[in-house]
Design an enzyme around this catalytic site. Structure first.
Site, short mmCIF file in Angstrom:
data_model
loop_
_atom_site.label_atom_id
_atom_site.label_comp_id
_atom_site.label_asym_id
_atom_site.label_seq_id
_atom_site.Cartn_x
_atom_site.Cartn_y
_atom_site.Cartn_z
CG LEU A 3 -1.76 -11.71 -1.27
CD1 LEU A 3 -0.99 -12.93 -0.79
CD2 LEU A 3 -3.22 -12.07 -1.52
CB THR A 50 7.09 -16.88 4.06
OG1 THR A 50 7.93 -16.17 3.13
CG2 THR A 50 5.87 -17.42 3.33
CE1 TYR A 91 4.30 -17.60 7.79
CE2 TYR A 91 4.95 -19.53 9.08
CZ TYR A 91 4.56 -18.96 7.88
OH TYR A 91 4.42 -19.76 6.76
CE LYS A 119 0.23 -19.68 5.99
NZ LYS A 119 -0.09 -19.32 4.58
CD1 TRP A 130 10.42 -27.29 8.98
CD2 TRP A 130 12.25 -28.55 8.93
NE1 TRP A 130 10.85 -27.45 10.27
CE2 TRP A 130 11.97 -28.22 10.27
CE3 TRP A 130 13.35 -29.35 8.64
CZ2 TRP A 130 12.77 -28.65 11.33
CZ3 TRP A 130 14.14 -29.79 9.69
CH2 TRP A 130 13.86 -29.44 11.02
#
Length: 291
Positions: A26, A51, A114, A118, A139
């Site tokens: 990626l 992440t 982040y 996204k 979460w």
């Protein structure tokens, strides 16, 4: 992805093919189309991502390539193959200032790198193909990989008291339950051309908790199962500064997913109990096998 592979074992008509580096990287989106096309899939699940929330603050370019550009190439490939794509996104697209649960119609306003990366991925996927379903979750905890639940159990083995933030709220969500939901959504997309099943949906377990609430539940379940336990010392997010600012409220409203796809997620406490026991059982098996 390990959770999806495991859950798919209950579906003999589904074959999961996981692909990653070096064939598909990626971080190098030019590797994606040929690697995926060679597999001739019926559907793509875009689950991998950058992440590391705090690390993204200093590596936003890389995070955006992986979470944004690569997601768009995956979706373009799905469009060229004329197949659906399911793309996983995050609560971090919101700023956390809303007092109640976020719906899919709420304004997006990421607080950090982040979340921005996204959100770029969501937009790239939607631009590349109409045959997409974006699932925002939050979460996430799992028996596999690194996550808050496993960290708490590890720390409880060495400490009597652990400081945990108590003024950020969300819904702890089991990767195993997410996997079940993805498989359900995939089946729906494969068997239906209904436009209502495409678009953005929220996917978490039900209920609301702070990180401290989550930690206390983990330790309660672990103690009852004979595992490690520690006392939770509740602190504020100001007492635990991080490079990336977290949303104060990450609770997502999942009614749209339930109504449209028939996915009804269980309470976060029940889901967390299953994962804690799964982790403890795996640890015991490893000990018995001398690993």
């Amino acid at each position: 992805m390990r959770a999806i592979i495991e859950r798919a074992q209950a579906y003999p008509d589904i074959e999961i093919v996981a692909i990653g580096r070096p064939k598909l990287d990626l971080g190098h989106p030019e590797t994606i189309e040929s690697a995926v096309s060679a597999l001739e899939p019926d559907l793509i699940v875009s689950a991998a991502a950058f992440t590391a929330v705090d690390q993204a603050e200093s590596e936003e370019t890389l995070a955006t390539i992986i979470n944004g550009e690569a997601a768009g190439v995956l979706a373009y490939t799905a469009s060229r193959l004329d197949i659906p794509i399911i793309h996983l996104s995050t609560d971090y697209v919101f700023d956390g200032q809303k007092s109640d649960a976020y719906t899919e119609k709420d304004h997006v306003a990421p607080l950090g790198a982040y979340g921005r990366s996204k959100l770029a991925g969501e937009r790239a996927v939607a631009f590349a193909t109409e045959n997409h379903t974006i699932l925002r979750t939050a979460w996430v905890h799992s028996p596999f990989g690194k996550n808050f639940l496993k960290t708490m159990l590890r720390l409880a083995g060495d400490r009597d008291t652990i400081n945990v933030v108590a003024d950020q709220y969300g819904t702890p969500t089991s990767a195993l339950d997410i996997a079940d939901a993805i498989l359900k959504v995939a089946s729906n997309l494969f068997h239906s051309d209904n436009d209502a099943m495409r678009g953005i949906f929220h996917l978490t377990n039900s209920g609301k908790a702070s990180w401290a609430d989550f930690a206390e539940t983990i330790f309660d379940v672990s103690e009852r199962a004979g595992g490690p336990c520690a006392k939770v010392h509740r602190i504020s997010s100001a007492d635990y500064p991080t490079p990336a600012k977290r949303p104060a409220n990450s609770v997502l409203d999942c009614h749209k997913l339930a109504i449209t796809h028939g996915v009804h997620m269980q309470d976060w406490r029940t889901a967390a109990e299953c994962v804690v026991k799964y982790v403890l059982n795996r640890q015991n098996v490893k000990k018995e096998c001398g690993e």
